[in-house]
Design a protein around this motif. Structure first.
Motif, PDB file in Angstrom:
ATOM      1  N   VAL A   1      -5.148   2.814   4.500  1.00 22.58           N
ATOM      2  CA  VAL A   1      -3.900   2.456   5.054  1.00 22.58           C
ATOM      3  C   VAL A   1      -3.358   3.663   5.558  1.00 22.58           C
ATOM      4  O   VAL A   1      -3.148   4.429   4.870  1.00 22.58           O
ATOM      5  N   LEU A   2      -2.966   3.730   6.731  1.00 18.80           N
ATOM      6  CA  LEU A   2      -2.281   4.645   7.511  1.00 18.80           C
ATOM      7  C   LEU A   2      -0.894   4.364   7.690  1.00 18.80           C
ATOM      8  O   LEU A   2      -0.447   2.951   8.165  1.00 18.80           O
ATOM      9  N   VAL A   3       0.052   5.175   7.629  1.00 15.60           N
ATOM     10  CA  VAL A   3       1.543   4.952   7.776  1.00 15.60           C
ATOM     11  C   VAL A   3       2.035   6.243   8.348  1.00 15.60           C
ATOM     12  O   VAL A   3       1.971   7.528   7.949  1.00 15.60           O
ATOM     13  N   PRO A   4       2.667   6.099   9.522  1.00 11.21           N
ATOM     14  CA  PRO A   4       3.249   7.033  10.473  1.00 11.21           C
ATOM     15  C   PRO A   4       4.266   7.753   9.738  1.00 11.21           C
ATOM     16  O   PRO A   4       5.156   7.161   9.160  1.00 11.21           O
ATOM     17  N   GLY A   5       4.288   9.038   9.930  1.00 11.48           N
ATOM     18  CA  GLY A   5       5.359   9.883   9.226  1.00 11.48           C
ATOM     19  C   GLY A   5       4.907  10.096   7.525  1.00 11.48           C
ATOM     20  O   GLY A   5       5.667  10.939   7.392  1.00 11.48           O
ATOM     21  N   ILE A   6       4.096   9.276   7.008  1.00 10.82           N
ATOM     22  CA  ILE A   6       3.972   9.477   5.781  1.00 10.82           C
ATOM     23  C   ILE A   6       2.420  10.028   5.351  1.00 10.82           C
ATOM     24  O   ILE A   6       2.244  11.101   4.629  1.00 10.82           O
ATOM     25  N   GLY A   7       1.468   9.270   5.974  1.00  9.21           N
ATOM     26  CA  GLY A   7       0.113   9.832   5.674  1.00  9.21           C
ATOM     27  C   GLY A   7      -0.907   8.836   5.730  1.00  9.21           C
ATOM     28  O   GLY A   7      -0.721   7.700   6.004  1.00  9.21           O
ATOM     29  N   ARG A   8      -2.033   9.134   4.693  1.00 11.17           N
ATOM     30  CA  ARG A   8      -3.060   8.109   4.508  1.00 11.17           C
ATOM     31  C   ARG A   8      -3.215   7.932   3.202  1.00 11.17           C
ATOM     32  O   ARG A   8      -3.236   8.509   2.167  1.00 11.17           O
ATOM     33  N   LEU A   9      -3.360   6.616   2.751  1.00  9.93           N
ATOM     34  CA  LEU A   9      -3.675   6.063   1.413  1.00  9.93           C
ATOM     35  C   LEU A   9      -5.148   5.545   1.452  1.00  9.93           C
ATOM     36  O   LEU A   9      -5.408   4.785   2.550  1.00  9.93           O
ATOM     37  N   THR A  10      -5.736   5.615   0.401  1.00  7.84           N
ATOM     38  CA  THR A  10      -7.055   5.047   0.256  1.00  7.84           C
ATOM     39  C   THR A  10      -7.247   4.098  -0.956  1.00  7.84           C
ATOM     40  O   THR A  10      -6.522   4.897  -2.063  1.00  7.84           O
ATOM     41  N   LEU A  11      -7.660   3.026  -1.345  1.00  9.21           N
ATOM     42  CA  LEU A  11      -7.762   2.208  -2.578  1.00  9.21           C
ATOM     43  C   LEU A  11      -9.197   2.021  -2.605  1.00  9.21           C
ATOM     44  O   LEU A  11      -9.804   1.232  -1.671  1.00  9.21           O
ATOM     45  N   ALA A  12      -9.857   2.173  -3.893  1.00  8.82           N
ATOM     46  CA  ALA A  12     -11.078   1.865  -3.930  1.00  8.82           C
ATOM     47  C   ALA A  12     -11.494   1.508  -5.402  1.00  8.82           C
ATOM     48  O   ALA A  12     -10.464   1.674  -6.383  1.00  8.82           O
ATOM     49  N   ALA A  13     -12.699   1.415  -5.928  1.00  2.00           N
ATOM     50  CA  ALA A  13     -13.106   0.879  -7.175  1.00  2.00           C
ATOM     51  C   ALA A  13     -12.824   2.067  -8.245  1.00  2.00           C
ATOM     52  O   ALA A  13     -12.298   1.814  -9.541  1.00  2.00           O
ATOM     53  N   ASP A  14     -12.661   3.259  -7.909  1.00  4.45           N
ATOM     54  CA  ASP A  14     -12.573   4.411  -9.017  1.00  4.45           C
ATOM     55  C   ASP A  14     -11.853   5.381  -8.019  1.00  4.45           C
ATOM     56  O   ASP A  14     -11.836   5.421  -6.700  1.00  4.45           O
ATOM     57  N   LYS A  15     -11.478   6.359  -8.402  1.00  5.32           N
ATOM     58  CA  LYS A  15     -10.637   7.874  -7.985  1.00  5.32           C
ATOM     59  C   LYS A  15     -11.535   8.361  -7.162  1.00  5.32           C
ATOM     60  O   LYS A  15     -11.103   8.597  -5.974  1.00  5.32           O
ATOM     61  N   SER A  16     -12.727   8.731  -7.591  1.00  3.39           N
ATOM     62  CA  SER A  16     -13.701   9.624  -6.800  1.00  3.39           C
ATOM     63  C   SER A  16     -14.003   8.872  -5.518  1.00  3.39           C
ATOM     64  O   SER A  16     -13.807   9.434  -4.331  1.00  3.39           O
ATOM     65  N   THR A  17     -14.191   7.587  -5.625  1.00  4.92           N
ATOM     66  CA  THR A  17     -14.458   6.678  -4.398  1.00  4.92           C
ATOM     67  C   THR A  17     -13.414   6.702  -3.426  1.00  4.92           C
ATOM     68  O   THR A  17     -13.559   6.876  -2.155  1.00  4.92           O
ATOM     69  N   ALA A  18     -12.384   6.612  -3.900  1.00 10.79           N
ATOM     70  CA  ALA A  18     -10.990   6.529  -3.235  1.00 10.79           C
ATOM     71  C   ALA A  18     -10.726   7.627  -2.307  1.00 10.79           C
ATOM     72  O   ALA A  18     -10.390   8.021  -1.372  1.00 10.79           O
TER      73      ALA A  18
END
Length: 704
Positions: free
Chosen positions: A370-387
């Motif tokens: 998930v990309l948000v201008p001015g904010i950064g990059r968010l990723t969501l996955a099954a576990d923290k390492s994968t995210a």
């Protein structure tokens, strides 16, 4: 270990492409055979300018003795499926008889039968090696070179994914590096690569469009240094061109201050996590590095994000395209729900357009990036390492786009070609070989009093089943020690810490905000922070009374209230209070402590009523006399309780409590942790407003 109270990074100018240099030292020349191959692999894998995590593969054709005939035969040692070059050991290589591999060409029936060739690879195994061979094995086997490297560094992929990539390849290397247009990895590509090299003697390597580079050498050292030099050439070429103007068409929206970016991520991640569909929860990761901020704030964001990632090494972890959000609408829940739903619908459309009758069922359609201008990059996955790793791969994709845009423009893969990679039967088989996830994978737990005996044992038990853990305690030194111990068990990705006093509202709010930013929300709260005091009523000061209630009643209230906010944004959760036998049974000379514990028990019952409509369960574990590992019992409380019972305050106290119990057994922190785990997990999915006594039996504390 990460201290989440550290300030968020400040945006700086994006760095140019990293230029690798050889790390081979002369003493390494003494290594031979598999050890030289392993060294070369580890050196390449440890250099972020060369390989991504889990990406790339290396090989060597070595002479080995056949265990049956005693004859010397040629064996291909090649990185096995699913390994990581930087951390692998010798058992990470598949070993196959080269003669048998070459004989497979006679069985090849054409590209429509490509997948069946992988089924023949186990029949070529040398010395019963169980390591599965990679789908890239034919690329190594059919080249006539002893040592071969195949890597996907950003600088190389930028050329491989550029519209003018072939012309630039000729310009950079003057014909010393060949070019093959896109083809899915596998047997056909291996034969095509062999034939291309045969027609063009003297090549140092071949660029594989959209995929990477494959290169070689006569020795482990010459192969390694050739690989490094080729990547350095590409990086120098791109850096020279990047210096002439802004990337991605220039700035459309500047980055917000670091504190605002961090706060926005902490608000947004729990909402996104609550919108994700599926049987298991997602874990979030947030990054606002300079490269990401430059991309998400650029004029070219929408165009380039829609093209998607081109390298299979990237999109298998990130999905082809990210979800891009309007930063002005992050607090609009209906907008977020619509965007997430639209993304899933678009992914389902992609699947329906491309899938055939023999393809695997559609997988998770939720966005990963998930990309948000001015904010950064968010990723969501099954576990923290994968995210985290998915986020890092998208950062690689950003770098690829940056480079490709200055040499003719970035191009993506054809949709159907991308689908063939994503839903390849071989990828499906790899997924099915993965072990089933542990019960708490995808869950986020916050444990107060995390540096104490019960808190640390509880965190360890939840982490054992896969949960991410935020440890909270007011004692910074002990907290750091506890977090370091937990990291050794669970890994650095799944452990964070926050120094906070549960009686201070602002500190509690900061800890929960950090939990949301670091992991994406909250599923489990273990309210465990405590104190203990003993005094006759006349000796109980108002300060002592208030101190007990501040920690054991108000502290539980503050933490539970903060937990409710996050759990409502998600899909509910489980709150577990660590109570006490003294919350149920009266205690001599402990009116303040016992009354405060009783207040927390009733608070739990009230919250069980209030939380039920939101899927929030609230239960209590009542321990008694957990002495070992407890910091509370290290000081005055031990002496006071020993005095109240008229016994020596040494080892006699443990014996007193053990012998007082009905089962005549000592209660340990790990025993309490098991009860907490029961209430925290789906084992108790239909339980709320309940208590479990962990006291080895005390009739006075029977709850009914």
């Amino acid at each position: 270990m990460s201290d989440i109270q550290a300030k968020a990074p400040i945006a700086t100018k994006a760095t140019p492409f990293l230029v690798p240099c050889s790390r081979w030292e002369s003493h390494m020349d003494r290594l031979e055979g598999p050890q030289a191959l392993l060294l070369r692999s580890n050196l390449l894998g440890a250099d972020l300018s060369v390989t991504n995590y889990g990406g790339g593969n290396t090989s060597a054709k070595l002479i080995s003795r056949d265990p049956l005939t005693g004859a010397d035969i040629e064996v291909l040692w090649v990185k096995g499926s699913g390994g990581d070059l930087g951390s692998m050991k010798l058992d990470g290589f598949a070993t196959l008889e080269q003669r048998k591999l070459l004989s497979l060409e006679a069985l090849y029936r054409g590209q429509e039968h490509e997948d069946e060739m992988v089924g023949y690879l186990p029949h070529c195994t040398f010395d019963l090696n169980p390591r599965a061979a990679s789908i890239d094995t034919p690329l190594h086997a059919y080249l006539p070179f002893t040592h071969v490297d195949h890597v996907h560094p950003d600088a190389i992929i930028a050329l491989a994914a550029a519209r003018d990539g072939e012309a630039v390849t000729r310009e950079v290397w003057g014909g010393a590096v060949g070019w093959l247009s896109w083809q899915r990895p596998g047997f056909a590509l291996g034969l095509r690569l062999r034939d291309h090299v045969a027609r063009n003697p003297g090549l140092r390597g071949v660029m594989l469009a959209g995929h990477g580079i494959i290169c070689w050498g006569d020795t482990a050292r010459s192969c390694y240094e050739n690989t490094i030099a080729l990547i350095a050439d590409a990086a120098h070429y791109l850096n020279e061109r990047l210096a002439h103007g802004p990337a991605f068409g220039g700035v459309a929206l500047p980055a917000r201050p670091a504190s605002e970016r961090s706060a926005a991520a902490a608000r947004l991640l729990p909402k996104l996590r609550g919108l994700m569909q599926g049987a298991r929860g997602k874990i979030g990761h947030f990054a606002d590095d300079a490269e990401t901020l430059e991309f998400v704030g650029s004029r070219g964001l929408d165009r380039l994000a829609a093209i998607g990632t081109s390298c299979p090494d990237h999109f298998l972890r990130t999905k082809i395209v990210p979800m891009v959000l309007d930063p002005a609408r992050l607090d609009d829940d209906s907008y977020l729900a619509a965007m997430t739903g639209d993304y899933r619908s678009a992914y389902a459309g992609y699947y329906q357009r491309c899938a055939g009758p023999d393809d695997p069922p559609m997988r998770d359609a939720n966005p990963v990036v998930v990309l948000v201008p001015g904010i950064g990059r968010l990723t969501l996955a099954a576990d923290k390492s994968t995210a985290r790793i998915a986020g890092e791969f998208y950062a690689n994709a950003i770098n690829v786009m940056r480079g490709a845009e200055v040499i003719g423009g970035y191009v993506g893969l054809d949709e159907r070609e991308a689908f063939r990679i994503e839903y390849w039967a071989l990828e499906e088989a790899k997924l099915r070989r993965m072990p089933a996830p542990r019960p708490l994978v995808g869950k986020i737990a916050l444990v107060t009093g995390g540096a104490g005996g019960i808190g640390a044992a509880t965190a360890a038990r939840l982490a054992e089943d896969g949960a991410c853990i935020m440890l909270v305690d007011r004692d910074a030194d002990r907290l750091r020690e506890a977090a370091e111990r937990l990291e050794k068990q669970a890994g650095a990705d799944r452990v964070r810490m926050a120094v906070a006093d549960v009686t201070r509202e602002a500190e509690i709010e900061a800890a929960f905000t950090a939990c949301a930013r670091e992991f994406g929300g909250l599923d489990i709260l273990v309210a465990n922070a405590g104190i203990a005091s003993s005094a006759a009523l006349e000796a109980t000061t108002t300060d002592l009374w208030r101190q007990n209630f501040a920690v054991l009643a108000e502290g539980y209230f503050l933490t539970a209230r903060a937990a409710f906010t996050l759990m409502k944004r998600g899909n509910g959760g489980s709150i577990v209070f660590i109570g006490s036998k003294n919350g149920v049974a009266a205690a001599t000379n402990a009116a303040a402590y016992a009354s405060a514990k009783a207040a927390s028990l009733h608070l739990a019952r009230c919250l069980a009523l209030e939380g039920a409509p939101f899927g929030i369960r609230v239960n209590t574990v009542n321990p008694d006399a957990v002495i070992k590992g407890s910091h509370i019992w290290d000081g005055a409380w031990r002496r006071e309780r020993a005095g109240a019972h008229g016994i020596d305050d040494g080892a006699g106290l443990e014996a007193h409590y053990r012998d007082r119990s009905m089962l005549k057994r000592e209660v340990l922190p790990e025993d309490v942790a098991q009860a907490v785990h029961f209430f925290a997990s789906d084992l108790s999915a239909k339980s709320t407003g309940n208590m479990i006594n962990v006291d080895a039996g005390n009739a006075q504390a029977f709850t009914r």
